[in-house]
Design a protein around this motif. Sequence first.
Motif, PDB file in Angstrom:
ATOM      1  N   ILE A  89      -6.579  11.009   2.122  1.00 60.93           N
ATOM      2  CA  ILE A  89      -6.216   9.642   1.779  1.00 60.93           C
ATOM      3  C   ILE A  89      -5.121   9.128   2.692  1.00 60.93           C
ATOM      4  CG2 ILE A  89      -5.146   8.229  -0.007  1.00 60.93           C
ATOM      5  CD1 ILE A  89      -6.462  10.461  -1.942  1.00 60.93           C
ATOM      6  N   GLN A 105      -5.133   1.962  -9.026  1.00 61.13           N
ATOM      7  CA  GLN A 105      -5.649   1.202  -7.887  1.00 61.13           C
ATOM      8  C   GLN A 105      -6.077   2.129  -6.754  1.00 61.13           C
ATOM      9  OE1 GLN A 105      -2.628  -2.079  -7.717  1.00 61.13           O
ATOM     10  NE2 GLN A 105      -3.986  -2.849  -6.113  1.00 61.13           N
ATOM     11  N   GLU A 106      -5.194   3.049  -6.420  1.00 57.27           N
ATOM     12  CA  GLU A 106      -5.501   3.964  -5.323  1.00 57.27           C
ATOM     13  C   GLU A 106      -6.671   4.870  -5.665  1.00 57.27           C
ATOM     14  OE1 GLU A 106      -4.409   4.133  -2.239  1.00 57.27           O
ATOM     15  OE2 GLU A 106      -3.311   2.280  -2.645  1.00 57.27           O
ATOM     16  N   ARG A 121      -5.806   3.205   9.402  1.00 54.64           N
ATOM     17  CA  ARG A 121      -6.199   1.793   9.278  1.00 54.64           C
ATOM     18  C   ARG A 121      -5.022   0.837   9.221  1.00 54.64           C
ATOM     19  NH1 ARG A 121     -10.941   1.980   4.786  1.00 54.64           N
ATOM     20  NH2 ARG A 121     -12.094   3.711   5.713  1.00 54.64           N
ATOM     21  N   VAL A 126      -3.554  13.469 -11.544  1.00 55.49           N
ATOM     22  CA  VAL A 126      -2.928  12.151 -11.500  1.00 55.49           C
ATOM     23  C   VAL A 126      -2.683  11.632 -12.909  1.00 55.49           C
ATOM     24  CG1 VAL A 126      -3.311   9.739 -10.915  1.00 55.49           C
ATOM     25  CG2 VAL A 126      -3.786  11.505  -9.238  1.00 55.49           C
ATOM     26  N   THR A 154       0.976  10.963 -14.138  1.00 55.44           N
ATOM     27  CA  THR A 154       1.305   9.567 -14.377  1.00 55.44           C
ATOM     28  C   THR A 154       1.901   9.357 -15.764  1.00 55.44           C
ATOM     29  OG1 THR A 154      -0.457   8.890 -12.893  1.00 55.44           O
ATOM     30  CG2 THR A 154       0.364   7.257 -14.429  1.00 55.44           C
ATOM     31  N   LEU A 187       5.518   9.986 -15.374  1.00 51.70           N
ATOM     32  CA  LEU A 187       6.201   8.904 -14.650  1.00 51.70           C
ATOM     33  C   LEU A 187       6.362   7.667 -15.530  1.00 51.70           C
ATOM     34  CD1 LEU A 187       5.058   8.860 -10.927  1.00 51.70           C
ATOM     35  CD2 LEU A 187       6.611  10.355 -12.142  1.00 51.70           C
ATOM     36  N   GLU A 236      -6.328   8.560   6.306  1.00 55.68           N
ATOM     37  CA  GLU A 236      -7.176   7.371   6.402  1.00 55.68           C
ATOM     38  C   GLU A 236      -6.348   6.100   6.325  1.00 55.68           C
ATOM     39  OE1 GLU A 236     -10.578   6.850   4.102  1.00 55.68           O
ATOM     40  OE2 GLU A 236     -11.693   8.518   4.989  1.00 55.68           O
ATOM     41  N   THR A 293       3.831   1.622  -1.194  1.00 57.07           N
ATOM     42  CA  THR A 293       4.423   1.798  -2.512  1.00 57.07           C
ATOM     43  C   THR A 293       3.446   2.491  -3.461  1.00 57.07           C
ATOM     44  OG1 THR A 293       5.753  -0.200  -2.225  1.00 57.07           O
ATOM     45  CG2 THR A 293       5.451   0.598  -4.472  1.00 57.07           C
ATOM     46  N   ARG A 294       2.223   1.998  -3.449  1.00 55.76           N
ATOM     47  CA  ARG A 294       1.212   2.610  -4.331  1.00 55.76           C
ATOM     48  C   ARG A 294       0.960   4.063  -3.975  1.00 55.76           C
ATOM     49  NH1 ARG A 294      -1.563  -2.282  -3.344  1.00 55.76           N
ATOM     50  NH2 ARG A 294      -3.108  -1.150  -2.118  1.00 55.76           N
ATOM     51  N   LEU A 295       0.875   4.331  -2.687  1.00 55.70           N
ATOM     52  CA  LEU A 295       0.612   5.706  -2.260  1.00 55.70           C
ATOM     53  C   LEU A 295       1.781   6.631  -2.599  1.00 55.70           C
ATOM     54  CD1 LEU A 295      -1.240   5.304   1.151  1.00 55.70           C
ATOM     55  CD2 LEU A 295      -2.126   6.252  -0.987  1.00 55.70           C
ATOM     56  N   THR A 353       3.812   6.350  -5.099  1.00 53.77           N
ATOM     57  CA  THR A 353       3.691   6.648  -6.534  1.00 53.77           C
ATOM     58  C   THR A 353       2.621   7.698  -6.781  1.00 53.77           C
ATOM     59  OG1 THR A 353       4.366   4.396  -7.105  1.00 53.77           O
ATOM     60  CG2 THR A 353       3.207   5.653  -8.780  1.00 53.77           C
ATOM     61  N   LEU A 354       1.484   7.504  -6.116  1.00 53.21           N
ATOM     62  CA  LEU A 354       0.383   8.444  -6.301  1.00 53.21           C
ATOM     63  C   LEU A 354       0.795   9.864  -5.914  1.00 53.21           C
ATOM     64  CD1 LEU A 354      -2.745   8.558  -6.961  1.00 53.21           C
ATOM     65  CD2 LEU A 354      -3.048   8.668  -4.489  1.00 53.21           C
ATOM     66  N   HIS A 363      -0.422   1.574 -10.247  1.00 49.61           N
ATOM     67  CA  HIS A 363      -0.507   1.936  -8.838  1.00 49.61           C
ATOM     68  C   HIS A 363      -1.480   3.080  -8.612  1.00 49.61           C
ATOM     69  CE1 HIS A 363       3.693   0.107  -7.789  1.00 49.61           C
ATOM     70  NE2 HIS A 363       2.760  -0.816  -7.948  1.00 49.61           N
ATOM     71  N   ALA A 364      -1.352   4.100  -9.436  1.00 52.91           N
ATOM     72  CA  ALA A 364      -2.223   5.260  -9.273  1.00 52.91           C
ATOM     73  C   ALA A 364      -3.677   4.870  -9.510  1.00 52.91           C
ATOM     74  CB  ALA A 364      -1.794   6.370 -10.233  1.00 52.91           C
ATOM     75  N   ILE A 367     -10.259   5.429  -3.767  1.00 51.84           N
ATOM     76  CA  ILE A 367     -10.723   6.731  -3.284  1.00 51.84           C
ATOM     77  C   ILE A 367     -12.110   7.045  -3.839  1.00 51.84           C
ATOM     78  CG2 ILE A 367     -10.294   9.206  -3.449  1.00 51.84           C
ATOM     79  CD1 ILE A 367      -7.238   8.201  -3.787  1.00 51.84           C
ATOM     80  N   PRO A 419       3.588   2.844 -12.743  1.00 48.25           N
ATOM     81  CA  PRO A 419       3.031   4.014 -12.051  1.00 48.25           C
ATOM     82  C   PRO A 419       1.543   4.194 -12.330  1.00 48.25           C
ATOM     83  CG  PRO A 419       5.122   4.579 -13.073  1.00 48.25           C
ATOM     84  CD  PRO A 419       4.786   3.190 -13.525  1.00 48.25           C
ATOM     85  N   VAL A 426       3.767  11.298  -5.825  1.00 47.74           N
ATOM     86  CA  VAL A 426       4.679  11.906  -6.784  1.00 47.74           C
ATOM     87  C   VAL A 426       3.942  12.285  -8.067  1.00 47.74           C
ATOM     88  CG1 VAL A 426       6.728  11.522  -8.200  1.00 47.74           C
ATOM     89  CG2 VAL A 426       6.691  10.729  -5.845  1.00 47.74           C
ATOM     90  N   ARG A 433       0.836  -1.206   0.000  1.00 47.50           N
ATOM     91  CA  ARG A 433       0.000   0.000   0.000  1.00 47.50           C
ATOM     92  C   ARG A 433       0.867   1.251   0.000  1.00 47.50           C
ATOM     93  NH1 ARG A 433      -4.951   2.438   2.194  1.00 47.50           N
ATOM     94  NH2 ARG A 433      -5.269   3.875   0.470  1.00 47.50           N
TER      95      ARG A 433
END
Lengths: 206, 206
Positions: free
Chosen positions: A196, B191-192, A203, B169, B173, B176, A199, A160-162, A164-165, B188-189, B196, B185, A167, A158
């Motif tokens: 985000i 998924q997040e 969790r 994003v 992205t 990236l 949250e 890692t994904r965040l 990336t998001l 990942h973006a 959201i 990238p 940046v 998670r």
Amino acid sequence: MTSTTRDKMIAGAADLMSRRGVNATSMRDVVRHTATPRGSIGHHFPDGKPQLLAEAVRFAGQRVSVRLDKVLSELGVIAGFRAFVTSRRRRLETTQFEAGCPVLAVAVDHYVGETSDKGETRDEATQQHLLDLAHDVFTDWQQVMLLALKREGLEAARATRLATLVVAVIEGTVALCRAARSTQPLNHAQQELELILSEALARKAE
Amino acid sequence: MTSTTRDKMIAGAADLMSRRGVNATSMRDVVRHTATPRGSIGHHFPDGKPQLLAEAVRFAGQRVSVRLDKVLSELGVIAGFRAFVTSRRRRLETTQFEAGCPVLAVAVDHYVGETSDKGETRDEATQQHLLDLAHDVFTDWQQVMLLALKREGLEAARATRLATLVVAVIEGTVALCRAARSTQPLNHAQQELELILSEALARKAE
DNA sequence: GACTGGCTATGTCAAGCGTCATAGAATACA
DNA sequence: TGTATTCTATGACGCTTGACATAGCCAGTC
């Protein structure tokens, strides 16, 4: 000292790149902008413009990376992120939304050297190298963010994904703010991102 | 027909801009790339390169806007967003991560006309105009996203912020992925962002 | 068939580009 | 002080660029 001229050229190149992009930044512009001698370019950068661009990307990347790391480890993820965004916002405002990001510029604006022979083969090797450098910088920033998130207990995938998001949002927001000549996109993105992140951190135990 | 030459030039310019940026795309490149006659440029675009760039931004902006609107209203926010991202991913892959976004290019890479008189005043008016156009496009995309979110019951303020976030994003992205020569990238973006969006929609009643 | 007006082809132009060569200044060390 | 090394200054080169001018093509219409 290892000659401040060289450093001024690198910083100036990074600044101009962030404002205008790669190809709109000529070496003559750099020496004009930094009040450095034109003839010194060949001396400090024997490989010419590609070398200067590469050093500028590295320089700007590291500067941001250090600042991001400092603020995240001192203030924690949430407050640190907020502080970082605030500094970005100030920079946008004080430069009248001219300043962007030199690394983004390299990722978007392809370097064009002399078209060598027949226009068939552009200077692709140099461009690949610059893209690699930009990727290294992006990865570095993500890594800084990733470690900060893990430090606060977030699970690796998670985090890692965040990272990336985050940046991606920062880079994309720069473009939106420049086009809008307003910090509103940054404000909106910041609000959502803080939500985000908090949250996700709340969790972490689940 | 109103001459397909003009349209091919516009589409070709948008394509090259998305790959190389604004200043690395010369008018000669455009005619080479589209196999259109060089002499026709002055005919179809009497205001020269700035006019071609402007039309390319409008063209690309509208094309994406239409597609985004279609997919969001047909499939809903979540599935529509997923479909849109999938198409972006395919485009990145089929072009070996060369293709980006011409609007982003305009926002990052400043147009440089002839330096007129003494290098003091660049072609600032043209650049401002192009930035305005880019802003219009970004605003349009955000509006499409905003309406889709409201259609599913989301409150206006939150929907506005999320729409901004989504556009930021996507643009970030692109950069990236180009630098990484990978769609990771984007994955990942995506998924997040799906997380959201679905959480925001689930809580719309509160 | 000639005319005509929208398009195409090609060459020229000034300006800016990155690079290089060469000469001069500055600095460091003996 | 002398000299070697590093740095600065300036001009020239070959090239590409966008803009323009001029000439040719190729429908349509009378």
